[in-house]
Design a protein around this motif. Sequence first.
Motif, PDB file in Angstrom:
ATOM      1  N   ILE A 143      13.449   4.457 -23.119  1.00 43.81           N
ATOM      2  CA  ILE A 143      12.412   5.419 -23.508  1.00 43.81           C
ATOM      3  C   ILE A 143      12.742   6.804 -22.966  1.00 43.81           C
ATOM      4  CG2 ILE A 143       9.998   6.092 -23.118  1.00 43.81           C
ATOM      5  CD1 ILE A 143       9.298   3.100 -23.246  1.00 43.81           C
ATOM      6  N   MET A 144      13.128   6.872 -21.682  1.00 40.90           N
ATOM      7  CA  MET A 144      13.421   8.169 -21.083  1.00 40.90           C
ATOM      8  C   MET A 144      14.768   8.727 -21.549  1.00 40.90           C
ATOM      9  SD  MET A 144      10.979   9.516 -19.604  1.00 40.90           S
ATOM     10  CE  MET A 144      11.921  10.926 -19.015  1.00 40.90           C
ATOM     11  N   THR A 145      15.712   7.831 -21.886  1.00 36.71           N
ATOM     12  CA  THR A 145      16.987   8.313 -22.432  1.00 36.71           C
ATOM     13  C   THR A 145      16.757   9.021 -23.758  1.00 36.71           C
ATOM     14  OG1 THR A 145      18.186   6.487 -21.374  1.00 36.71           O
ATOM     15  CG2 THR A 145      19.289   7.619 -23.195  1.00 36.71           C
ATOM     16  N   VAL A 146      15.948   8.403 -24.628  1.00 36.85           N
ATOM     17  CA  VAL A 146      15.607   9.023 -25.913  1.00 36.85           C
ATOM     18  C   VAL A 146      14.863  10.337 -25.681  1.00 36.85           C
ATOM     19  CG1 VAL A 146      14.243   8.757 -28.022  1.00 36.85           C
ATOM     20  CG2 VAL A 146      15.571   6.826 -27.151  1.00 36.85           C
ATOM     21  N   GLN A 147      13.964  10.357 -24.684  1.00 35.28           N
ATOM     22  CA  GLN A 147      13.242  11.584 -24.338  1.00 35.28           C
ATOM     23  C   GLN A 147      14.211  12.703 -23.940  1.00 35.28           C
ATOM     24  OE1 GLN A 147       9.841  12.722 -23.732  1.00 35.28           O
ATOM     25  NE2 GLN A 147       9.274  11.121 -25.173  1.00 35.28           N
ATOM     26  N   MET A 148      15.180  12.368 -23.100  1.00 38.67           N
ATOM     27  CA  MET A 148      16.114  13.387 -22.618  1.00 38.67           C
ATOM     28  C   MET A 148      16.999  13.913 -23.751  1.00 38.67           C
ATOM     29  SD  MET A 148      15.226  13.758 -19.518  1.00 38.67           S
ATOM     30  CE  MET A 148      16.516  14.805 -18.857  1.00 38.67           C
ATOM     31  N   ILE A 149      17.336  13.030 -24.703  1.00 41.36           N
ATOM     32  CA  ILE A 149      18.157  13.451 -25.842  1.00 41.36           C
ATOM     33  C   ILE A 149      17.351  14.325 -26.810  1.00 41.36           C
ATOM     34  CG2 ILE A 149      19.385  12.644 -27.896  1.00 41.36           C
ATOM     35  CD1 ILE A 149      20.162  10.150 -26.262  1.00 41.36           C
ATOM     36  N   ALA A 150      16.124  13.886 -27.106  1.00 41.88           N
ATOM     37  CA  ALA A 150      15.330  14.554 -28.153  1.00 41.88           C
ATOM     38  C   ALA A 150      14.463  15.690 -27.633  1.00 41.88           C
ATOM     39  CB  ALA A 150      14.445  13.528 -28.861  1.00 41.88           C
ATOM     40  N   ASN A 151      13.975  15.571 -26.391  1.00 42.67           N
ATOM     41  CA  ASN A 151      12.950  16.509 -25.918  1.00 42.67           C
ATOM     42  C   ASN A 151      13.382  17.425 -24.781  1.00 42.67           C
ATOM     43  OD1 ASN A 151      11.042  15.679 -27.746  1.00 42.67           O
ATOM     44  ND2 ASN A 151      10.048  14.241 -26.380  1.00 42.67           N
ATOM     45  N   LYS A 152      14.615  17.294 -24.291  1.00 41.53           N
ATOM     46  CA  LYS A 152      15.067  18.152 -23.194  1.00 41.53           C
ATOM     47  C   LYS A 152      14.996  19.616 -23.613  1.00 41.53           C
ATOM     48  CE  LYS A 152      16.887  18.942 -19.133  1.00 41.53           C
ATOM     49  NZ  LYS A 152      16.043  18.765 -17.919  1.00 41.53           N
ATOM     50  N   ASN A 153      14.250  20.389 -22.846  1.00 43.66           N
ATOM     51  CA  ASN A 153      14.052  21.828 -23.130  1.00 43.66           C
ATOM     52  C   ASN A 153      13.397  22.074 -24.491  1.00 43.66           C
ATOM     53  OD1 ASN A 153      15.302  22.592 -20.678  1.00 43.66           O
ATOM     54  ND2 ASN A 153      17.308  22.408 -21.618  1.00 43.66           N
ATOM     55  N   LYS A 154      12.757  21.035 -25.040  1.00 41.75           N
ATOM     56  CA  LYS A 154      12.154  21.165 -26.366  1.00 41.75           C
ATOM     57  C   LYS A 154      11.067  22.238 -26.377  1.00 41.75           C
ATOM     58  CE  LYS A 154       9.546  18.466 -29.780  1.00 41.75           C
ATOM     59  NZ  LYS A 154       8.969  17.133 -30.087  1.00 41.75           N
ATOM     60  N   LEU A 155      10.233  22.251 -25.335  1.00 39.84           N
ATOM     61  CA  LEU A 155       9.120  23.203 -25.307  1.00 39.84           C
ATOM     62  C   LEU A 155       9.636  24.635 -25.207  1.00 39.84           C
ATOM     63  CD1 LEU A 155       6.074  23.192 -25.450  1.00 39.84           C
ATOM     64  CD2 LEU A 155       5.997  23.131 -22.957  1.00 39.84           C
ATOM     65  N   GLN A 156      10.694  24.841 -24.398  1.00 36.00           N
ATOM     66  CA  GLN A 156      11.268  26.180 -24.289  1.00 36.00           C
ATOM     67  C   GLN A 156      11.847  26.638 -25.627  1.00 36.00           C
ATOM     68  OE1 GLN A 156      11.429  23.794 -22.021  1.00 36.00           O
ATOM     69  NE2 GLN A 156      11.958  24.538 -19.972  1.00 36.00           N
ATOM     70  N   LYS A 157      12.569  25.724 -26.310  1.00 36.62           N
ATOM     71  CA  LYS A 157      13.150  26.065 -27.607  1.00 36.62           C
ATOM     72  C   LYS A 157      12.054  26.323 -28.641  1.00 36.62           C
ATOM     73  CE  LYS A 157      17.243  23.222 -26.718  1.00 36.62           C
ATOM     74  NZ  LYS A 157      17.922  21.934 -27.025  1.00 36.62           N
ATOM     75  N   VAL A 183       1.467  23.870 -24.613  1.00 39.12           N
ATOM     76  CA  VAL A 183       1.732  24.339 -23.248  1.00 39.12           C
ATOM     77  C   VAL A 183       0.582  23.950 -22.322  1.00 39.12           C
ATOM     78  CG1 VAL A 183       2.207  26.344 -21.805  1.00 39.12           C
ATOM     79  CG2 VAL A 183       3.127  26.253 -24.117  1.00 39.12           C
ATOM     80  N   TYR A 184      -0.649  24.077 -22.811  1.00 35.70           N
ATOM     81  CA  TYR A 184      -1.803  23.745 -21.990  1.00 35.70           C
ATOM     82  C   TYR A 184      -1.840  22.262 -21.632  1.00 35.70           C
ATOM     83  CZ  TYR A 184      -4.508  28.023 -21.519  1.00 35.70           C
ATOM     84  OH  TYR A 184      -4.942  29.252 -21.127  1.00 35.70           O
ATOM     85  N   LYS A 185      -1.263  21.407 -22.490  1.00 36.57           N
ATOM     86  CA  LYS A 185      -1.219  19.974 -22.160  1.00 36.57           C
ATOM     87  C   LYS A 185      -0.457  19.755 -20.864  1.00 36.57           C
ATOM     88  CE  LYS A 185      -1.338  18.472 -26.979  1.00 36.57           C
ATOM     89  NZ  LYS A 185      -0.499  18.066 -28.121  1.00 36.57           N
ATOM     90  N   ARG A 186       0.626  20.527 -20.675  1.00 35.09           N
ATOM     91  CA  ARG A 186       1.391  20.411 -19.431  1.00 35.09           C
ATOM     92  C   ARG A 186       0.591  20.941 -18.254  1.00 35.09           C
ATOM     93  NH1 ARG A 186       3.715  19.668 -24.316  1.00 35.09           N
ATOM     94  NH2 ARG A 186       5.867  18.986 -24.166  1.00 35.09           N
ATOM     95  N   LEU A 187      -0.093  22.047 -18.471  1.00 34.50           N
ATOM     96  CA  LEU A 187      -0.902  22.629 -17.400  1.00 34.50           C
ATOM     97  C   LEU A 187      -2.053  21.697 -17.028  1.00 34.50           C
ATOM     98  CD1 LEU A 187      -0.970  26.290 -18.710  1.00 34.50           C
ATOM     99  CD2 LEU A 187       0.212  25.479 -16.678  1.00 34.50           C
ATOM    100  N   VAL A 233       9.148  29.490 -14.887  1.00 31.83           N
ATOM    101  CA  VAL A 233       8.568  30.828 -15.021  1.00 31.83           C
ATOM    102  C   VAL A 233       8.774  31.366 -16.436  1.00 31.83           C
ATOM    103  CG1 VAL A 233       8.791  33.228 -14.272  1.00 31.83           C
ATOM    104  CG2 VAL A 233       8.762  31.408 -12.580  1.00 31.83           C
ATOM    105  N   SER A 234       9.940  31.083 -17.024  1.00 33.24           N
ATOM    106  CA  SER A 234      10.223  31.582 -18.379  1.00 33.24           C
ATOM    107  C   SER A 234       9.215  31.037 -19.385  1.00 33.24           C
ATOM    108  CB  SER A 234      11.642  31.197 -18.805  1.00 33.24           C
ATOM    109  OG  SER A 234      11.793  29.784 -18.813  1.00 33.24           O
ATOM    110  N   LEU A 235       8.778  29.785 -19.180  1.00 34.86           N
ATOM    111  CA  LEU A 235       7.814  29.184 -20.107  1.00 34.86           C
ATOM    112  C   LEU A 235       6.423  29.789 -19.902  1.00 34.86           C
ATOM    113  CD1 LEU A 235       7.670  27.179 -22.374  1.00 34.86           C
ATOM    114  CD2 LEU A 235       7.268  25.359 -20.722  1.00 34.86           C
ATOM    115  N   ILE A 236       6.085  30.082 -18.666  1.00 32.77           N
ATOM    116  CA  ILE A 236       4.796  30.743 -18.397  1.00 32.77           C
ATOM    117  C   ILE A 236       4.787  32.140 -19.002  1.00 32.77           C
ATOM    118  CG2 ILE A 236       3.331  31.669 -16.553  1.00 32.77           C
ATOM    119  CD1 ILE A 236       4.111  29.272 -14.870  1.00 32.77           C
ATOM    120  N   GLN A 237       5.908  32.836 -18.899  1.00 33.49           N
ATOM    121  CA  GLN A 237       6.008  34.164 -19.520  1.00 33.49           C
ATOM    122  C   GLN A 237       5.846  34.053 -21.037  1.00 33.49           C
ATOM    123  OE1 GLN A 237       9.839  35.426 -18.061  1.00 33.49           O
ATOM    124  NE2 GLN A 237       8.972  36.491 -16.295  1.00 33.49           N
ATOM    125  N   SER A 238       6.420  33.009 -21.620  1.00 26.35           N
ATOM    126  CA  SER A 238       6.264  32.795 -23.065  1.00 26.35           C
ATOM    127  C   SER A 238       4.806  32.523 -23.422  1.00 26.35           C
ATOM    128  CB  SER A 238       7.138  31.613 -23.516  1.00 26.35           C
ATOM    129  OG  SER A 238       8.502  31.911 -23.363  1.00 26.35           O
TER     130      SER A 238
END
Length: 640
Positions: A140-154, A201-205, A213-218
């Motif tokens: 489950i986490m391997t698929v997460q890392m492949i598909a979702n790594k830095n997904k929110l930033q992108k 973003v608020y779901k994470r908060l 910090v870059s995501l908060i700035q976004s």
Amino acid sequence: MDKKKVISTTIMFLVIVAAIIGFKSIFGEINTLVGVAGITAALSLLGTDYTITPIKSTIYFVFIEVLLGVSSFLASTNAFLGLVITFAIIFFILYQFTYNTKKPTYIAFTLGYFFMLYTPVSINELPTRLVSLIFCGLFIMTVQMIANKNKLQKQSKVTIKTVIESINEEIVLMINNDSIESVNNLNSKTYDTLKEHISDVYKRLDKNIELPVSLIQSLFICQFLESVNLILEEVKNNTINEEFTYILNKIKALLCNIDEFIDRNITVDDVILKIDEFLIVSEKSNSKYYKIYELQGCVSLLKEDLILSKEKNSKEVCKKYFVSNAIDRLNDLKNNLNKDSLKFTFAFRGALITSIGVFVVAFFNIPHGKWLVFSLSSIVQPYLESGQTKGRERILGTIIGLIIFEILFSIVTDNSMRAFIILIVGYISNYQTEYKYQMICTTISALGAASIGNNINELSISRIFFVLLGTIIALYANKVILPYKMSDVTKNEVKNSLSLNEQILAKLYNTGLVNGTINDDLKDVITQNIRLNKKIYFNNNILLSDDLNEFVHKQHIFINKLRFLVNNFKKYTNKNSSHNLVLFYDIDMLLNKDISTKDIIDFLNNIDDRLSKLILINVLELKETIIESKDISKVIYKTL
């Protein structure tokens, strides 16, 4: 049919088949369904990004998978033990993976538990099953890392650049006095795009996850863009004078600078410098057109936010802007452990009827009784409306599926060919969006798997009987066991949201009067209101009410105006350390007295201090938004 979807679905299907075959070869045929459930869980969870806390999330999923394995092993040994354990496990899974603001993801885990319950292993085989479950958690986490790594930033970068392009086009259309309909379409599209991303973003908060910090700035930039878009919505039908056109062109230039920052071509200091240039120009304006100063306020807020994000770490930024974790979790627990909570009512109802089903099947040793349990599990729903719809569609889909199954498997008797048919049906199911057609495919696959080496006529009769019985029981349970009717709950949430609006204004007034700082008590009420409106928005994905959409839109405007008022209050108290009580007397008058529009205009024209005037206009706009929201709510109460 979309060619890209066909290609991607075909590739995914082949990968899944290969993964299942590989899983079976490593862990044995008896654990094949464990692999199926694990792969299903990995795919169903892709909509939520767990990669921000990878170690914690990996431990979490491994723990859940092992817990399901140990629990199903113990539950299979005794009917009474099965009753107690199934209730506890299903309650835990449904509570954990049912959300107030997004689609639930519990199905793969409940299916996994029942798969293991009805394909039990011996004590000697248990270690292999547990290892296979640990593998599923890691997968489950391997698929997460492949598909979702830095997904929110992108996603954040794409969202901001798309929105900047839309707002620029919107401004050009307004300046050129082009089609209002085109402006409306762009404005609505921008609003929806930003709403979805800010919510992500608020779901994470909400989970107290420390964001980069870059995501908060976004996030701050997205809030700025949302404010600009809402202001443009308010002025789109008005004639734009030369001075406002000049300011809009300056906003376009600033948006270009922000676009460069998102591409990392310039630094945050460069953006702040460009913001200062804009503020110097806009400060010189003596226009009576209030929207110029609202735009100025947007830019000023962005400057403060970016400076804060540059000087403080992300934890300090979140502490300043958002509710503390202790308050957040306390409110979450308080809001969910009651009969009005979607999470609690669904978890209790689902756990109760499935555990009783498991007990009855085991105690009376009912042949093929597992289909009763699977039907109970799939038909019981979080809210009453979907359970009724799924019940009808499940019965129809099952009957059609049975007919197709009887024809196909009467002709095809070879087990290898039957297995091939099952895989093809599974592939076809990927293209089905309606539950009825999904159920046809599921029925053929389930009966096909059970038919290998068995009498298919006997299986068909048992299958239809238990599906019908399970459907009837689950539909009845949805009505009588802590029923959660989406329309009634949503009307109550609208009522609570309006109440919180007035609480926020009252608290803000008192805060400004006393010291001008925003405390945790006020932040708590604001956060509650934001959450409540996210729930209303999510519920409307089911209810499909235009009035609810309009209500949520008004609430976005309310929060946006609120940010202006908070910022202007802060400026005012810094400028007037003696706390000029005249202003707060005027606010009290505007909030609590019935004054004609003409009197309000005359009153504002007689105020010399621009900041005081801006605050009073903010208050009036908030009051007007509350009144409009109340009017919409009256329609909602009647029509839902």
